[in-house]
Design a protein around this motif. Sequence first.
Motif, PDB file in Angstrom:
ATOM      1  N   ASP A  41      -6.635   2.588 -16.886  1.00 52.94           N
ATOM      2  CA  ASP A  41      -6.301   2.265 -15.507  1.00 52.94           C
ATOM      3  C   ASP A  41      -5.045   3.043 -15.148  1.00 52.94           C
ATOM      4  N   ALA A  42      -5.172   4.037 -14.277  1.00 51.41           N
ATOM      5  CA  ALA A  42      -4.050   4.924 -13.965  1.00 51.41           C
ATOM      6  C   ALA A  42      -2.892   4.178 -13.329  1.00 51.41           C
ATOM      7  N   ARG A  43      -3.172   3.180 -12.517  1.00 53.15           N
ATOM      8  CA  ARG A  43      -2.084   2.439 -11.875  1.00 53.15           C
ATOM      9  C   ARG A  43      -1.234   1.720 -12.926  1.00 53.15           C
ATOM     10  N   ARG A  44      -1.881   1.135 -13.922  1.00 59.45           N
ATOM     11  CA  ARG A  44      -1.121   0.447 -14.972  1.00 59.45           C
ATOM     12  C   ARG A  44      -0.308   1.428 -15.815  1.00 59.45           C
TER      13      ARG A  44
ATOM     14  N   VAL B 264       0.964   4.251 -14.661  1.00 60.77           N
ATOM     15  CA  VAL B 264       2.112   4.588 -13.810  1.00 60.77           C
ATOM     16  C   VAL B 264       3.174   3.495 -13.909  1.00 60.77           C
ATOM     17  N   ASP B 265       2.760   2.248 -13.819  1.00 62.38           N
ATOM     18  CA  ASP B 265       3.704   1.135 -13.939  1.00 62.38           C
ATOM     19  C   ASP B 265       4.398   1.125 -15.295  1.00 62.38           C
TER      20      ASP B 265
ATOM     21  N   ARG C 123       2.890   4.359  -5.515  1.00 58.85           N
ATOM     22  CA  ARG C 123       2.349   4.289  -6.877  1.00 58.85           C
ATOM     23  C   ARG C 123       0.857   4.571  -6.918  1.00 58.85           C
ATOM     24  N   ASP C 124       0.127   4.127  -5.914  1.00 59.20           N
ATOM     25  CA  ASP C 124      -1.312   4.379  -5.888  1.00 59.20           C
ATOM     26  C   ASP C 124      -1.597   5.870  -5.748  1.00 59.20           C
TER      27      ASP C 124
ATOM     28  N   ALA D 161      -0.922   7.424  -9.087  1.00 57.30           N
ATOM     29  CA  ALA D 161      -2.004   7.054 -10.005  1.00 57.30           C
ATOM     30  C   ALA D 161      -3.228   7.929  -9.787  1.00 57.30           C
TER      31      ALA D 161
ATOM     32  N   ALA E 153      -4.991  10.856 -12.565  1.00 52.69           N
ATOM     33  CA  ALA E 153      -6.224  10.277 -13.125  1.00 52.69           C
ATOM     34  C   ALA E 153      -7.148  11.363 -13.678  1.00 52.69           C
TER      35      ALA E 153
ATOM     36  N   VAL F  94      -9.437   6.379  -9.051  1.00 52.99           N
ATOM     37  CA  VAL F  94      -8.572   5.415  -8.354  1.00 52.99           C
ATOM     38  C   VAL F  94      -9.023   5.267  -6.909  1.00 52.99           C
TER      39      VAL F  94
END
Length: 312
Positions: A120-123, A125-126, A165-166, A169, A173, A181
């Motif tokens: 999960d690219a967002r996770r 990034v976080d 952030r999105d 992400a 990806a 994403v």
Amino acid sequence: MTPLQRRGLETVQKLRGEYVEVPRERGSDPKIGVALGGGSARGLTHIPFIEAIDELGLKPHVIAGTSIGALIGSGWANGQSGAELREHALSALGTLRIITGRLWGAQVRNLGNFFNMQLDARRVVDAFLPEPFPETFAELKTRFYVVATDFQSWHQAVFSDGPLRDAIAGSIAIPTLFKPVPFANHLLVDGGVVNPLPLDQAAADTDILVGIDVNGDPSEQQFHKANHSPVDVWFGSAQIMMHSLTAHMMAAYPPDIYVRPHLGNFAAHEFWRVREILAHVEKDKDNLKRSLERKVEQFIRGQEPTNRAEER
């Protein structure tokens, strides 16, 4: 309008005879645009080049980033210095154990077979952005463009406002490694698929255009190795594609300074070699400082540069 759209409008106006060029003001500091390219772990070399620009006392007018260039560029656009980015990279990527711990802490649990990861690219990034970190582009201190690829339309998607952030992400990806994403009516994958060095986005309204190409080059192993693993072939093919796309982008938007360090000894996934990667480009960092200092002096004196692009 995005920089690419503005340039398109200028072209139409020129064809119609309606374009009026506004002369650049000389004697003051130039507006510098910096394009940070994609290259996975090799993209960590962006950090010493950011340090070089810091050490000259210069600030970019606009930053554009693709893939890891978007991730690192977001920190720079947020006001972090190159030295601070280096410190964060060393603390977040110093060993494979640290990297795995960060991913696990961000609830990225499926760390099994490489081709079945679908992270999960967002996770991610976080997990690797420093905290606290802005949620929107509007909170950044420097104008910033993130380039991703719209998987459905086959075109690049450029973001400069809204959720930050999105957009990052989507830009990182990498197909197969990350799930696409969904964001802003797009289904996003790595920006390097269409635009690995976003010179078009960094060029608008700038006096000096800097392109930092971290895609790397063929390694000695590629010439002598007979049996390549699927991972080697996948990453190698992606690099060949990105190299070709970058050549076309440079023809359309020639940078004033072009940096392409030799990074063939580092695999695209070897983030844990961060110390070696950063140390590897110290000479390139010094060359960039000299070239950029010369370009700035030429601009302030009102001199025309002798070369359109200087490769360092």
